[in-house]
Structures are given as C-alpha cells and as structure tokens.
Design a protein around this motif. Structure first.
Motif, PDB file in Angstrom:
ATOM      1  N   ALA A   1      -1.738   8.728  -6.113  1.00 52.34           N
ATOM      2  CA  ALA A   1      -2.465   8.141  -4.985  1.00 52.34           C
ATOM      3  C   ALA A   1      -2.925   9.233  -4.029  1.00 52.34           C
ATOM      4  O   ALA A   1      -3.969   9.125  -3.393  1.00 52.34           O
ATOM      5  N   ARG A   2      -2.161  10.313  -3.931  1.00 50.36           N
ATOM      6  CA  ARG A   2      -2.503  11.420  -3.064  1.00 50.36           C
ATOM      7  C   ARG A   2      -3.802  12.085  -3.505  1.00 50.36           C
ATOM      8  O   ARG A   2      -4.529  12.654  -2.697  1.00 50.36           O
ATOM      9  N   PHE A   3      -4.081  12.031  -4.811  1.00 52.75           N
ATOM     10  CA  PHE A   3      -5.292  12.662  -5.304  1.00 52.75           C
ATOM     11  C   PHE A   3      -6.398  11.636  -5.552  1.00 52.75           C
ATOM     12  O   PHE A   3      -7.328  11.892  -6.305  1.00 52.75           O
ATOM     13  N   GLY A   4      -6.248  10.480  -4.972  1.00 51.11           N
ATOM     14  CA  GLY A   4      -7.347   9.527  -4.998  1.00 51.11           C
ATOM     15  C   GLY A   4      -7.385   8.598  -6.191  1.00 51.11           C
ATOM     16  O   GLY A   4      -8.415   7.988  -6.454  1.00 51.11           O
TER      17      GLY A   4
ATOM     18  N   PRO B   1       3.686   9.858 -15.398  1.00 53.35           N
ATOM     19  CA  PRO B   1       2.777   9.988 -14.262  1.00 53.35           C
ATOM     20  C   PRO B   1       3.215   9.047 -13.142  1.00 53.35           C
ATOM     21  O   PRO B   1       3.469   7.874 -13.376  1.00 53.35           O
ATOM     22  N   TYR B   2       3.313   9.600 -11.951  1.00 54.33           N
ATOM     23  CA  TYR B   2       3.938   8.876 -10.854  1.00 54.33           C
ATOM     24  C   TYR B   2       2.843   8.405  -9.912  1.00 54.33           C
ATOM     25  O   TYR B   2       2.100   9.209  -9.352  1.00 54.33           O
TER      26      TYR B   2
ATOM     27  N   LEU C   1       0.840  -1.188   0.000  1.00 54.19           N
ATOM     28  CA  LEU C   1       0.000   0.000   0.000  1.00 54.19           C
ATOM     29  C   LEU C   1       0.881   1.246   0.000  1.00 54.19           C
ATOM     30  O   LEU C   1       1.893   1.298   0.696  1.00 54.19           O
ATOM     31  N   PRO C   2       0.521   2.250  -0.763  1.00 49.63           N
ATOM     32  CA  PRO C   2       1.354   3.451  -0.791  1.00 49.63           C
ATOM     33  C   PRO C   2       1.128   4.297   0.459  1.00 49.63           C
ATOM     34  O   PRO C   2       0.076   4.229   1.082  1.00 49.63           O
ATOM     35  N   ASN C   3       2.101   5.072   0.797  1.00 46.32           N
ATOM     36  CA  ASN C   3       1.978   6.002   1.904  1.00 46.32           C
ATOM     37  C   ASN C   3       1.512   7.328   1.330  1.00 46.32           C
ATOM     38  O   ASN C   3       2.291   8.074   0.735  1.00 46.32           O
TER      39      ASN C   3
END
Lengths: 538, 271
Positions: B101-104, B95-96, A405-407
């Motif tokens: 993931a931070r933006f869902g 694209p990383y 899972l990413p942090n």
C-alpha cells in the motif's frame, strides 16, 4: 416408493468380495461384550434356520459350512450412503429410513417423476430390476404414503403398487408390526388380541393412546395417509437442474464434459427464462455400479454462461488426477445449479466501457476451479496492529472486500515471513538497535538502522488462555451413545501481553538488503533478549 | 536514394522479424519511452526474467518487478497477479499488503495464487496472462525446474505478446539456461539513499540493474542504478561509470567498521 433391502449387508459384501462362494451361506457377526453375535444373514443362512442375535459358535455348530465375516460398520455405512445417493438417478428426493433397521430401507419421493419412466409400474420394475441384476435382494412398493409403502414392501414380500383407494383394504390384512412399531407395542397389541391392522380401524382411539402412547396412532394415521410424514432427503434437492441418461454407458472424462456442456446450455436457457443466474454448479456423475461422483464449482459472479460453466468443470476435473474412476461406465449425469441470484438480461451497449472486471472474475473462477479455493487469495486488512494479523488472506471468489483502510504512514516490509524466524543478534547496547545478525546460517553486518517501533500486544487478551471453540455440530447427537469425550486441553501459560510486546527495527546490511526484525518482550537488564526476523524490504 | 531504400528494406525486415517473434520491434521499444513514466522505458507485453544471486535478495527483485508493473496498471487493466509455490512461502515471505500500500498498490489489485507444483504455476501464469484485465504477472521460480524449459518460456512469452500483459519471472542463482524472455535482468541491491533528517536510517531502496539480454533505450548490456520512491522508479546517475562512482561515494558516506556503536548512541526516534 419404498425399497426394502432385507439382505443388503451380505449382498453388498458378496459384491465387494467375489471370492466368497455363492453356494454357501454367509453371515456377518459383531463382537459385543466379548460374545460374537450374528447381525446379518443372507437368504441361505436364514433358510437353514439361523437367526440374528445367535452366537457365532452356535451358528457354526448348527451349520458347519457357514462363511462368517466380522461386520465393518464404517465401511458398510459408507457404501450404503453412496448407494442411497446413487438412487437420485431415479428421483431427486431420496431418504434413508433409519428408525427400524440400520441399512435396509430407502424412500424415494416419485411425485411427478414416474412419467419419465413410462408410468409407475415401469418405474418400479426398472428400479428393482436394476438392483436384482446386481444381485441385491429388493422388495419395492409404491403407495400414497410412506407408511403404507413400507408395510407392503416388508410384509407383502413382493413388489406392488397401491392406488389411494386400496390402501386401507390392503393394510387391513397385514400384522400390526407392519406399522413400524416397537417391540413392546407389538407385544402389547398381541396381548389384547389385536393381530392385524384392520382390527385397529374400528377401535376407539383414546384407550389405545392411553395404553400405547401417541406414536401408535401417528403411525396408523401415517400409513393410511391421514397425517403426512416428512422425509429428510440425503442430498439437498436442486430446484434447477438438467440431466441426461445414456443408452450406452460412457467412460471418458472428455465425453462427460461434452455432455455437461449440452446440459449447461439447457440449464442456461432455463435460468435465463427465469431471469436468474447461479453462483454454484454441481455435476453428479452416476456410475452403473451404484456410485456417485460429484464435482462442484463456484463462480464469483453469478453466471449462466454455458461455456464458462463447462470450462470451470474442465479445470475442476483436471484437479481430480487419479481420483476419476468411471468403473464400468457412466449412465447418467446431472447438472444442478444452486445459490441462485437474480440476473437481468443486459444489453451490450454502444457506450459501454470495458473495465475488465467481468474478465477478471472469470479468471479467478477458472484459477479457483483448477487450483482450489484457498489457492487464489486476496489480502484483506484487519483492524489490528499485530503485523501478521493485520492482513488476512481471503479466497478471491468469496467476494469479501476491504472495509478497513491501511495506514500508509507506517514502515512495513514488502514481504512478510508467515512465521517470524528466530535469529541471533549482536547489539551494541542491550536495548539498542541491532549491529549484526545471523539468519539462516549467514552473518549480516548492519550499517544503518532505524527504530524501534514498539507494537504492543493486545492488552485485552492479557491473562487469558487459549479458548477452544465449541464444535459446530453440537446439536447433532451421535447414534452410538458414547459419553462426550472432552478434547485434550494443552497446558498453556496464560497470555502475557508484556512479554509479547515487540520492538521492531529496520536494519540495512552492507549489501543494501533491508530487514524488518524485532526484539520480543520488554527489555529486562541481565536477560538475554530474543530476536526474530519478520520481513524483508525491497 | 540508395540509403533510403536500404532503410526501408531494413525496416521491413525488422517488421518481419518482429512479426515472427510476436514482439514489439526494437524501434517501438524506443518510441514507447515517452508514455512510460519512470526511468526504464520498458514496453508492455514482454516476458522479463529477473535474476538475483541468492534468495535473500528476494525483496529487491519483488520491488523491481512491482516498480515496473506499477506503470502498466490502467483502468482497463487493473490487476496484478503474483504466483508462487505454496512450499516457498516461508522461504521468501508473502507479499505484504501493508507494505504494498505504501507503494501505491491497493489490495484489490494484487491477487496471490499459491500452487502446489511448477506445472500448475506455469498453467496459472499462462491463464492469467491471457486475461484482458491483467496488467502484469509476477511468478516466483526457485532453482531451475525441469518443467520450466525453453519451450515453456517461449510459450509464456508468446502469450504475453499476444495478450499485451507483462510477465516477470523471478529467478535465483547464478546459472542461466536458454529462455525466450525478451529481457533478462541481473539485479543486486545497493545501499539505500540517505533519509532526509536522519543519516543513520535506511532510505529509499536502490538497486543496480544490469540488462543481460535484450536492448533497452538503444543500449545493449545497459546498467542502471535505480531508486524506488513512492511515485515511481528514478534513475540516480545514468550511465555505467557514474553509477559505480555514485555507489562508491555512497558507501564512503555511510557508516563503517566501528560505526554501529555510534549508531546506538544517537538512536533515532523517528522510527
């Protein structure tokens, strides 16, 4: 069935080079320790009395009209490999017998195949007739064992079929060299006065084994069919396949695809009957002039849907571009399925929810078939802090899923440069955040910055050099006994984890662009720090 | 009475035009606004062209496209496909997934396709749009390639309309050719919002989006100052005048001139 191709090297060169005169003898020579020795002769040269291992100068003196060419081993073996594969039009199991001659013997397992050609005689005639029409000298034999067929095809000098009860009688008259023995064994048997195979039948076995080794008895038993002999087929045998032969050769790719669609329907029915589906499909296209073109496609989800399979091949064929060459025509195609998985019939239910997952898998298959497996990728998280290694790209069809899972609490850019780009940075304090940078020859002045976020290198890799992985096919020993050459080791510094520590900053310039940059290494007073740009934010 | 027949005729005409154009009519565009979260009530099944002046703004255009695509993701349409040319990966950066993931966006949703030629890129975009499970396609096109002409863009926009998936074509430079895109945006990054508890750190990204083509929210040539938060797009100050004022105010409040020196002193440890 064993096919003996005694003059294959010269026959094949004659086909490739039509400028060679068919009426003059042709020989192939090879440079060996400075001497040019003959390695292959055609029928005319052999008839004129030349032999292999003779020196080229001697041959020229003996026969002034001889045409000589240096043998190109890599080309010849590549063509022979193609040639061997092409024989899978007749039988799916084709092997090359390499222990006696380099190019010369093909073994086809025709168990359960010959009825397709109307019996063994018709099949033998068809196979040898096709080769003879191409100008290739061939002797074929069908026998219950590989050894017997080899003996007949090499020493009978005619195409023949042996029934199981004729084997020992037919072999008894042949010389012992027909047993695929080495030179010493043949010479030793000759000394004992044993010239024909029939004389060996009644000899006590123990003394023979003591003198000539166990291989003599094995060969004898193999020829008589007492011991079975394994053959290693060149192409992995496909259990599930459908094939079609054309009365008239076809040429257009569209025709091939149309035929492939028919085959896919047939194969789909077969797979459905067994309750299975496949992940990989291979289309073998047999050209009239002994070449095989094979196309493979993979499906992410096991399938047996004919239209999907055909569409994948259509996309795959577009990627061939100039690589498709039907030559003089295509006379057979075969569609084989591998990586088989069970797939039970499903009923489309009333309460089924359309989640689109299967649509998506099909889209990935199509894109992969057209663009290549490494072109359609998905990000997989890897458990590491080093940003460029924290994500790996895996092919979408590989079915790899995320287990880490990413942090999401970490500040990470939206785009990451695959390799960090060196920049020149002005910082107000040497170990402080950057104030301005020059990237791709443009100057950016920063108005906001945050950081540093220190990402340490992995200490367990410290003081280690780059490892070289052992090659995968280490077990396979090469035929030419060259000493194993060690790959060149670059003289790299051992990995220093302190020097690879990075301090990452997020910096925003006066235009609102946000960058992710880092300073490499721990701060040392007096040293000029190296800065890199590693990503951009939204 | 006459006005009613006039409106009826007008409606019928609009429907006809929309049918011809295979695009949702302008009326639908405005009615869609309630069920679309966020600041921009953009309908799905449209082709957007997002222009920015230079490739260094590539992060902002990707963010803008992702922010809009996020609202299009549904359980029925779970996928987002990003297509670019293989040779551009170092130029723009890939694209990383950790940043996404931070933006869902979960990495299962975002697929990267790397093609060798523009023709393949256009093929891949069309193929992806046709899939029923794809919510949006983001295609990166640098410069003005010959293959991406009006016919190609018309083809893509029709495909997007018939399948109901949105296409975002990211373009760079100041030149504009004829295209069949439903919306054409011009995007410039703006100073980020203030970070709570740390004035010197960059905050949520902000962009100034100007609509060059198309009608959105009843406005022609509308201009929005947008902010992207974890939960979606947010419009800072609505109409054009306010946005500029806001930007100016923002600029005044941030550091300038000799400030970077001060930045170094009060170094934030929030990192």
């Amino acid at each position: 069935m064993v096919l003996n191709l005694p003059l294959w090297a010269t026959d094949c060169l004659r086909r490739a080079e039509p400028s060679l005169s068919p009426d003059l003898p042709l020989v192939l020579y090879e440079k060996n320790k400075g001497a040019m020795r003959l390695v292959a002769l055609d029928a005319l040269a052999a008839h004129a009395g030349l032999r292999a291992e003779q020196s080229l100068a001697e041959a020229r003196a003996q026969l002034p009209t001889v045409q000589a060419r240096e043998i190109d081993r890599s080309w010849t073996s590549a063509v022979f490999a193609d040639f061997a594969d092409w024989h899978s039009w007749a039988s799916p199991l084709v092997a090359v017998l390499e222990d006696m001659t380099a190019y010369g013997d093909l073994v086809l397992d025709i168990t359960g195949v010959s009825h397709l050609f109307g019996g063994e005689e018709a099949m033998l005639e068809r196979v040898t007739g096709r080769l003879a029409a191409m100008g290739i000298t061939v002797f074929g034999a069908i026998a219950p064992s590989i050894g017997a067929a080899w003996a007949i095809s090499h020493h009978g000098r005619e195409s023949r079929i042996l029934a199981p009860d004729e084997v020992s009688a037919a072999l008894s008259g042949l010389p012992v060299s027909a047993l695929r023995l080495n030179g010493e064994q043949v010479a030793g048997l000759a000394q004992m006065g044993l010239k024909s195979i029939g004389q060996l039948y009644q000899r006590p076995r123990k003394p023979l084994q003591a003198r000539f080794g166990v291989s003599l008895l094995t060969r004898l038993d193999q020829a008589l069919g007492h011991v079975s002999e394994r053959m290693t087929p060149r192409l992995p045998p496909a259990e599930r396949f459908a094939e079609r032969r054309f009365a008239e050769p076809i040429g257009l790719m569209d025709d091939v695809l149309a035929a492939a669609h028919d085959l896919a329907i047939r194969l789909g029915h077969d797979l459905e009957r067994e309750g299975v589906a496949a992940h990989s499909f291979h289309l073998f296209i047999y050209r009239v002039d002994h070449k095989v073109l094979s196309l493979s496609v993979n499906a992410g989800r096991a399938t047996r849907d004919p239209s999907h399979i055909t569409r994948l091949f259509a996309h795959r064929s577009e990627r061939l571009e100039g690589g498709y060459d039907p030559g003089f025509g295509i006379d057979m195609i075969r569609l084989a399925a591998s990586s088989v998985d069970t797939l039970d019939e499903t009923q489309m239910g009333v309460f089924e929810t359309r989640d689109g997952a299967s649509d998506l898998d099909r889209l990935y298959d199509r894109m992969t078939a057209r663009l290549g497996a490494l072109a359609v990728v998905r990000s997989i998280f890897v458990d590491t802090h080093v940003p460029e290694r924290a994500i790996k790209l895996a092919p979408a069809v590989s079915g790899e899923t995320n287990s880490v899972l990413p942090n999401t609490g970490l500040v990470r850019p939206l785009r990451l440069l695959p390799s960090p780009e060196p920049i020149s940075v002005v910082a107000a304090v040497p170990d402080g955040p950057p104030a301005a940078m020059v990237w791709r020859r443009v100057r950016y002045g920063f108005v906001k910055a945050s950081g540093p976020e220190r990402i340490g290198a992995e200490w367990w890799r410290a003081h280690r050099r780059l490892d070289l992985l052992a090659p995968l096919d280490a077990g396979k020993t090469d035929r030419d006994d060259k000493p194993e050459q060690m790959p060149l080791l670059p003289n790299l510094e051992p990995f220093d984890s302190a020097a690879a520590t990075r301090d990452y900053y997020v910096a925003e310039d006066d235009g609102g662009r946000r960058f992710w940059l880092f300073r490499l290494g721990l701060f040392v007073p007096g040293a000029d720090p190296q800065w890199y740009l590693h990503g951009v934010f939204s | 009475m006459t006005t009613r027949t006039q409106t009826a005729t007008l409606d019928a005409l609009r429907q006809t035009i929309a049918r011809i154009e295979r695009r949702p009519s302008l009326k639908d565009t405005t009615t869609n606004s309630e069920n679309v979260a966020g600041a921009l009530p953009v309908p799905s099944g449209v082709m957007h062209e997002v222009f920015t002046d230079a490739t260094r703004n590539g992060g902002a255009t990707l963010g803008f496209a992702l922010a809009q695509a996020r609202h299009l993701l549904t359980p029925q349409r779970p996928a987002l496909i990003y297509i670019h040319l293989l040779r551009d990966s170092q130029e723009f950066g890939l694209p990383y997934a950790a940043g996404l993931a931070r933006f869902g966006f979960s990495p299962e949703e975002v697929l990267l396709a790397r093609t060798a030629t523009i023709t393949e890129l256009l093929w891949a975009a069309e193929e992806a749009l046709a899939c029923q499970a794809v919510a949006a396609v983001i295609a990166e096109i640098r410069g003005a390639p010959k293959q991406f002409d009006f016919t190609a863009s018309r083809r893509l926009s029709m495909r997007a309309a018939s399948a109901g998936a949105s296409l975002f074509v990211m373009r760079y430079g100041t030149g504009r050719e004829a295209s069949a895109a439903g919306f054409r945006w011009h995007l410039t990054p703006e100073r980020s919002a203030a970070m709570p508890f740390d004035a010197k750190a960059p905050g949520a990204p902000r962009w100034l989006a100007r609509l060059e083509k198309g009608v959105l929210d009843g406005r022609v040539n509308g201009q929005w100052l947008l902010e992207w938060r974890e939960h979606g797009l947010l419009e800072c100050v609505s109409p054009f005048g306010g946005a500029a004022e806001h930007a100016a105010a923002d600029r005044r409040s941030t550091l300038h001139g000799s400030e970077p020196a001060a930045l170094g002193d009060g170094l934030s440890q929030t990192g």
